[in-house]
Scaffold this motif. Structure first.
Motif, mmCIF file in Angstrom:
data_model
loop_
_atom_site.group_PDB
_atom_site.id
_atom_site.type_symbol
_atom_site.label_atom_id
_atom_site.label_comp_id
_atom_site.label_asym_id
_atom_site.label_seq_id
_atom_site.Cartn_x
_atom_site.Cartn_y
_atom_site.Cartn_z
ATOM 1 N N LEU A 194 0.824 -1.210 0.000
ATOM 2 C CA LEU A 194 0.000 0.000 0.000
ATOM 3 C C LEU A 194 0.858 1.259 0.000
ATOM 4 C CD1 LEU A 194 -2.867 -1.000 2.468
ATOM 5 C CD2 LEU A 194 -2.927 -0.925 -0.037
ATOM 6 N N SER A 195 1.977 1.204 0.717
ATOM 7 C CA SER A 195 2.873 2.357 0.748
ATOM 8 C C SER A 195 3.469 2.616 -0.631
ATOM 9 C CB SER A 195 3.992 2.127 1.763
ATOM 10 O OG SER A 195 4.897 3.201 1.785
ATOM 11 N N GLY A 196 3.687 1.556 -1.389
ATOM 12 C CA GLY A 196 4.276 1.699 -2.705
ATOM 13 C C GLY A 196 3.387 2.400 -3.709
ATOM 14 N N VAL A 197 2.070 2.369 -3.467
ATOM 15 C CA VAL A 197 1.139 3.017 -4.397
ATOM 16 C C VAL A 197 0.388 4.168 -3.739
ATOM 17 C CG1 VAL A 197 0.818 0.921 -5.756
ATOM 18 C CG2 VAL A 197 -0.669 1.339 -3.802
ATOM 19 N N ALA A 198 0.711 4.468 -2.493
ATOM 20 C CA ALA A 198 0.017 5.520 -1.758
ATOM 21 C C ALA A 198 0.545 6.897 -2.148
ATOM 22 C CB ALA A 198 0.198 5.302 -0.255
ATOM 23 N N PRO A 199 -0.188 7.950 -1.806
ATOM 24 C CA PRO A 199 0.312 9.315 -2.040
ATOM 25 C C PRO A 199 1.651 9.532 -1.343
ATOM 26 C CG PRO A 199 -2.023 9.353 -1.496
ATOM 27 C CD PRO A 199 -1.569 7.952 -1.281
ATOM 28 N N ARG A 200 2.397 10.510 -1.820
ATOM 29 C CA ARG A 200 3.753 10.725 -1.337
ATOM 30 C C ARG A 200 3.803 10.955 0.169
ATOM 31 N NH1 ARG A 200 7.376 14.873 -4.628
ATOM 32 N NH2 ARG A 200 6.956 13.205 -6.139
ATOM 33 N N ALA A 201 2.872 11.704 0.736
ATOM 34 C CA ALA A 201 2.892 12.013 2.161
ATOM 35 C C ALA A 201 2.722 10.741 3.000
ATOM 36 C CB ALA A 201 1.798 13.025 2.503
ATOM 37 N N VAL A 202 1.785 9.891 2.580
ATOM 38 C CA VAL A 202 1.564 8.641 3.318
ATOM 39 C C VAL A 202 2.778 7.729 3.202
ATOM 40 C CG1 VAL A 202 0.126 6.573 3.463
ATOM 41 C CG2 VAL A 202 -0.927 8.797 2.965
#
Length: 287
Positions: free
Chosen positions: A111-119
């Motif tokens: 999920l972190s790999g496709v999440a918005p930059r801030a997340v």
């Protein structure tokens, strides 16, 4: 063929073949050890010769003999049977922690790999903080907060192992998301989430599974270390780290109480590491 090329070919043939053969022998030996440990963990009654909890003060501190293959401890309990039954607890905690770490790492990292930059940045900073400390230290701090016990030890070892899986899952997700077959699926109209689950997640899971085979040994060692410190299962539970701790004060007179559980931990961890590295080499095309 030039004269200079012949020694090079001979050298490579002479070295690689024995090296490959020795690696195969080592791998099969490690698999054999893990097979025995698996039988001990799942069917301990088939191997154990005594009740691991039965005490006999008259037989306390007996040296290894045909009656007691690994001798007896301070309470007269059979050390061999306790080592056999201890496999289920020690290996079980390691497997549970590794499995949970793999699942959590897969979910968070993907999920972190496709999440918005801030997340993504927030998740990676937390991961970096945890990676800055040794896994055992992180597990020790978590157990100190949660309290002792086998369940809390499993949770602590899981939390300590998760950052490695998160980091790898994120890297693999970003790499696979740009792969040609994923782009082709999107061009053909496959929904983004379906393409992600069908084409990206399996590849990430494959990489994490290879890493997990190596991580199992580290998790078993961390769990045994916490038990050695008295933070895991309590007496009279047969557990390798706890048995090792119980024999440390009588090493001079009854070395077998601590040595045999220590050998069991060492063989299991080393064998799991050898198998894990063999699988990683095969996955990378080096074997």
């Amino acid at each position: 063929m030039s004269a200079s090329a012949r020694p090079d070919i001979a050298r490579r043939m002479g070295v690689s073949r024995p090296a490959n053969a020795s690696r195969r022998v080592l791998l099969w030996a490690a698999l054999a050890v893990l097979a025995v440990v698996a039988v001990m963990a799942v069917f301990p009654s088939l191997i154990a010769t005594h009740d691991p909890l039965r005490t006999d003060v008259r037989a306390a501190l007996e040296a290894p003999s045909p009656a007691h293959l690994f001798g007896t401890d301070q309470s007269g309990r059979d050390v061999f049977s306790r080592v056999v039954y201890g496999a289920g607890r020690s290996v079980g905690i390691g497997l549970l922690a590794t499995g949970l770490a793999l699942v959590i790492g897969l979910v968070v990292g993907a999920l972190s790999g496709v999440a918005p930059r801030a997340v993504d940045a927030t998740a990676m900073r937390i991961t970096d903080v945890l990676l800055a400390f040794p896994e055992f230290l992180v597990a020790l701090v978590v157990v100190a907060i949660l309290g002792p016990g086998p369940t809390n030890v499993a949770i602590a070892v899981t939390i300590a192992a998760v950052p490695v899986y998160v980091r790898l899952a994120r890297v693999q997700t970003r790499s696979l998301a740009l792969a040609e077959h994923v782009e082709a699926a999107r061009i053909l109209g496959v929904p983004r989430m379906r393409a992600f689950v069908r084409h990206v997640v399996p590849g990430v899971l494959g990489s994490l599974s290879v890493l997990a085979t190596i991580g199992i040994g580290s998790s078993i060692l961390a769990a045994a270390g916490l038990s050695f410190l008295g933070l895991g299962p309590i007496e009279p539970s047969p557990e390798w780290g706890l048995m090792l701790s119980g024999g440390r004060n009588v090493l001079g007179t009854a070395w077998w109480i601590a040595v045999f559980p220590g050998v069991a931990i060492t063989l299991t961890v080393v064998s799991a590491t050898i198998v894990g590295r063999g699988l990683r080499a095969r996955a990378e095309g080096r074997a």
